[in-house]
Design a protein around this motif. Structure first.
Motif, PDB file in Angstrom:
ATOM      1  N   LYS A 123       0.673  -1.479   0.243  1.00 36.61           N
ATOM      2  CA  LYS A 123       0.079  -0.189  -0.284  1.00 36.61           C
ATOM      3  C   LYS A 123       1.137   1.326   0.282  1.00 36.61           C
ATOM      4  N   LYS A 124       0.693   1.786  -0.544  1.00 38.00           N
ATOM      5  CA  LYS A 124       1.169   3.065  -1.164  1.00 38.00           C
ATOM      6  C   LYS A 124       3.271   2.859  -1.828  1.00 38.00           C
ATOM      7  N   GLY A 125       3.455   1.970  -1.826  1.00 38.11           N
ATOM      8  CA  GLY A 125       4.424   1.182  -1.988  1.00 38.11           C
ATOM      9  C   GLY A 125       5.551   1.384  -0.805  1.00 38.11           C
ATOM     10  N   VAL A 126       4.897   1.486   0.290  1.00 40.37           N
ATOM     11  CA  VAL A 126       5.462   0.962   1.492  1.00 40.37           C
ATOM     12  C   VAL A 126       6.661   0.071   1.474  1.00 40.37           C
ATOM     13  N   CYS A 127       6.694  -1.090   1.165  1.00 39.42           N
ATOM     14  CA  CYS A 127       7.724  -1.600   0.740  1.00 39.42           C
ATOM     15  C   CYS A 127       8.629  -1.417  -0.277  1.00 39.42           C
ATOM     16  N   GLY A 128       8.776   0.326  -0.809  1.00 39.85           N
ATOM     17  CA  GLY A 128       9.694   0.139  -1.696  1.00 39.85           C
ATOM     18  C   GLY A 128      11.241   0.431  -1.313  1.00 39.85           C
ATOM     19  N   THR A 129      11.617   0.521   0.052  1.00 42.58           N
ATOM     20  CA  THR A 129      12.921   0.252   0.176  1.00 42.58           C
ATOM     21  C   THR A 129      13.217  -0.522   0.661  1.00 42.58           C
ATOM     22  N   GLU A 130      12.917  -1.728   1.049  1.00 50.38           N
ATOM     23  CA  GLU A 130      13.013  -3.207   1.010  1.00 50.38           C
ATOM     24  C   GLU A 130      13.797  -3.694  -0.241  1.00 50.38           C
ATOM     25  N   MET A 131      12.406  -3.265  -1.303  1.00 52.03           N
ATOM     26  CA  MET A 131      12.969  -4.364  -2.687  1.00 52.03           C
ATOM     27  C   MET A 131      13.997  -3.120  -3.311  1.00 52.03           C
ATOM     28  N   SER A 132      14.568  -1.929  -2.964  1.00 55.92           N
ATOM     29  CA  SER A 132      15.591  -1.249  -3.479  1.00 55.92           C
ATOM     30  C   SER A 132      16.948  -1.753  -2.591  1.00 55.92           C
ATOM     31  N   ALA A 133      16.145  -2.567  -1.354  1.00 57.08           N
ATOM     32  CA  ALA A 133      17.697  -2.968  -1.291  1.00 57.08           C
ATOM     33  C   ALA A 133      17.967  -4.250  -1.833  1.00 57.08           C
ATOM     34  N   ALA A 134      16.955  -5.067  -1.843  1.00 59.05           N
ATOM     35  CA  ALA A 134      16.895  -6.389  -3.363  1.00 59.05           C
ATOM     36  C   ALA A 134      17.439  -6.171  -4.053  1.00 59.05           C
ATOM     37  N   MET A 135      17.066  -5.461  -5.239  1.00 62.66           N
ATOM     38  CA  MET A 135      17.424  -5.195  -6.593  1.00 62.66           C
ATOM     39  C   MET A 135      18.709  -5.104  -6.241  1.00 62.66           C
ATOM     40  N   ARG A 136      19.642  -3.920  -5.453  1.00 64.66           N
ATOM     41  CA  ARG A 136      21.343  -3.704  -5.199  1.00 64.66           C
ATOM     42  C   ARG A 136      21.816  -5.486  -5.655  1.00 64.66           C
ATOM     43  N   LEU A 137      21.023  -6.110  -4.299  1.00 64.09           N
ATOM     44  CA  LEU A 137      21.858  -7.060  -4.559  1.00 64.09           C
ATOM     45  C   LEU A 137      21.650  -8.253  -5.811  1.00 64.09           C
ATOM     46  N   GLU A 138      21.110  -7.763  -6.689  1.00 64.56           N
ATOM     47  CA  GLU A 138      20.583  -9.055  -7.589  1.00 64.56           C
ATOM     48  C   GLU A 138      21.929  -9.449  -8.579  1.00 64.56           C
ATOM     49  N   PRO A 139      21.737 -10.302  -8.406  1.00 60.02           N
ATOM     50  CA  PRO A 139      23.220 -11.128  -9.520  1.00 60.02           C
ATOM     51  C   PRO A 139      23.396 -10.478 -10.909  1.00 60.02           C
ATOM     52  N   LYS A 140      24.495 -10.307 -11.169  1.00 63.66           N
ATOM     53  CA  LYS A 140      24.517  -9.888 -12.090  1.00 63.66           C
ATOM     54  C   LYS A 140      24.575 -10.352 -13.418  1.00 63.66           C
ATOM     55  N   ARG A 141      24.104  -9.710 -14.701  1.00 61.29           N
ATOM     56  CA  ARG A 141      23.375 -10.687 -15.502  1.00 61.29           C
ATOM     57  C   ARG A 141      23.769 -10.205 -17.054  1.00 61.29           C
ATOM     58  N   ASP A 142      24.163 -10.462 -18.095  1.00 60.47           N
ATOM     59  CA  ASP A 142      24.533 -10.497 -19.295  1.00 60.47           C
ATOM     60  C   ASP A 142      23.445  -9.524 -19.986  1.00 60.47           C
ATOM     61  N   VAL A 143      24.128  -8.542 -20.457  1.00 59.54           N
ATOM     62  CA  VAL A 143      22.730  -8.461 -21.315  1.00 59.54           C
ATOM     63  C   VAL A 143      22.004  -9.117 -22.792  1.00 59.54           C
ATOM     64  N   GLN A 144      23.364  -8.928 -23.507  1.00 57.19           N
ATOM     65  CA  GLN A 144      23.376 -10.392 -24.488  1.00 57.19           C
ATOM     66  C   GLN A 144      22.094 -11.512 -24.116  1.00 57.19           C
ATOM     67  N   LYS A 145      22.428 -11.802 -23.545  1.00 60.63           N
ATOM     68  CA  LYS A 145      21.063 -13.064 -22.876  1.00 60.63           C
ATOM     69  C   LYS A 145      20.294 -12.989 -22.137  1.00 60.63           C
ATOM     70  N   GLU A 146      20.466 -11.525 -21.103  1.00 63.92           N
ATOM     71  CA  GLU A 146      18.843 -11.018 -21.427  1.00 63.92           C
ATOM     72  C   GLU A 146      18.349 -10.603 -21.890  1.00 63.92           C
ATOM     73  N   TYR A 147      18.594 -10.004 -23.042  1.00 66.11           N
ATOM     74  CA  TYR A 147      17.971  -9.422 -24.429  1.00 66.11           C
ATOM     75  C   TYR A 147      17.505 -10.959 -25.695  1.00 66.11           C
ATOM     76  N   GLU A 148      18.431 -11.567 -25.600  1.00 69.72           N
ATOM     77  CA  GLU A 148      18.253 -12.664 -26.595  1.00 69.72           C
ATOM     78  C   GLU A 148      16.813 -13.812 -25.509  1.00 69.72           C
ATOM     79  N   SER A 149      16.886 -13.584 -24.143  1.00 70.43           N
ATOM     80  CA  SER A 149      15.306 -14.645 -23.434  1.00 70.43           C
ATOM     81  C   SER A 149      14.458 -13.324 -23.966  1.00 70.43           C
ATOM     82  N   PHE A 150      14.245 -11.654 -23.728  1.00 71.01           N
ATOM     83  CA  PHE A 150      13.163 -11.205 -24.172  1.00 71.01           C
ATOM     84  C   PHE A 150      12.849 -11.821 -25.774  1.00 71.01           C
ATOM     85  N   LEU A 151      13.727 -11.644 -26.389  1.00 67.60           N
ATOM     86  CA  LEU A 151      13.420 -11.812 -27.772  1.00 67.60           C
ATOM     87  C   LEU A 151      12.946 -13.299 -28.107  1.00 67.60           C
TER      88      LEU A 151
END
Length: 214
Positions: A123-151
C-alpha cells in the motif's frame, strides 16, 4: 487499464516511481512500437555496442554488488516479510530458491479483491525501500543473454497467437522488455484463454528472474 488485473510491467513501473531507482524503471511501451515488431524468426543478438555484461539492464539488477545469492535471497525475504506486514498482503509468496520473486504467483494474488497492491510494493509503495535493497543485491546478468531471452519469448508469444506482442529493445545500453506496445491503453487481453495458453507455452523462454518483466 483494468485495475483488477494490473500488468507486471505497469506494477513495477509504479513501484519504480515510488522508490526512485533507475534500475527498476522500465516499460514495455518504450521503443516497442509497431516499427520494431518482427513476425518471422528473429536473430537473437544485441544491436549496437552492448556486448559487455557490465551494462545496467532495466529491472535486471545488473547494478548489483558481488552477486552473493545468499544475501540476495535474504534481502528478498526481508521484502516479502514487509509485504506481509506493513504492505498489507499477508499471503505474499516466498521468493524462489534463486532469490527471484515468483511473479506468476504475485499476479494471481494481485487479481484477488483487495490485493491490487501486491504488484506495487504494498500500500502506497510502503515496501519500496526493502525492494530497492534487494534489487541492489541481485546477481549480475549478461545483457546479451537477457536480450536474447526476451526476444525468444516475444517471438514465441506471437507464434502462439498473441500477434501484437512487441519485441524487446535497447535504450542507452539497457534492455527494455517487450509485450503490449501501449500499456497505457492495453491492446492485449492478458485474461484471455489464448494469452494464458501462450504464456504457459513460452514461459521457459525467459531466464529466471525475467518472468515478470514481459
Amino acid at each position: 487499464m483494468d485495475m483488477r488485473t494490473p500488468s507486471r510491467a505497469a506494477g513495477r513501473l509504479r513501484l519504480a516511481a515510488l522508490v526512485a531507482l533507475p534500475v527498476l524503471v522500465f516499460s514495455a511501451a518504450c521503443g516497442s512500437g509497431g516499427d520494431g515488431l518482427k513476425t518471422g524468426e528473429d536473430i537473437a543478438s544485441v544491436p549496437g555496442d552492448t556486448a559487455s555484461g557490465s551494462q545496467d539492464t532495466a529491472g535486471s539488477g545488473t547494478q548489483g554488488g558481488a552477486g552473493d545469492k545468499g544475501a540476495f535471497y535474504d534481502a528478498q525475504m526481508t521484502y516479502v516479510q514487509c509485504m506481509r506486514g506493513k504492505g498489507g498482503i499477508k499471503d505474499f509468496p516466498d521468493p524462489k530458491l534463486s532469490g527471484y520473486l515468483d511473479w506468476t504467483k504475485i499476479d494471481e494474488l494481485a487479481r484477488r479483491p483487495g490485493n491490487q497492491e501486491a504488484s506495487k510494493g504494498g500500500k502506497k509503495g510502503v515496501c519500496g525501500t526493502e525492494m530497492s535493497a534487494a534489487m541492489r543485491l541481485e546477481p549480475k546478468r549478461d545483457v546479451q543473454k537477457e536480450y536474447e531471452s526476451f526476444l525468444a519469448h516475444a517471438t514465441c508469444m506471437r507464434k502462439h497467437g498473441v500477434s501484437k506482442f512487441a519485441n524487446p529493445t535497447l535504450s542507452g545500453g539497457n534492455v527494455m522488455p517487450g509485450g503490449d506496445p501501449n500499456p497505457a491503453a492495453p491492446g492485449i487481453d492478458t485474461d484471455s484463454p489464448a494469452y494464458k495458453q501462450a504464456r504457459q507455452a513460452c514461459k521457459d523462454k525467459l531466464l529466471d528472474g525475467l518472468d515478470g518483466m514481459q
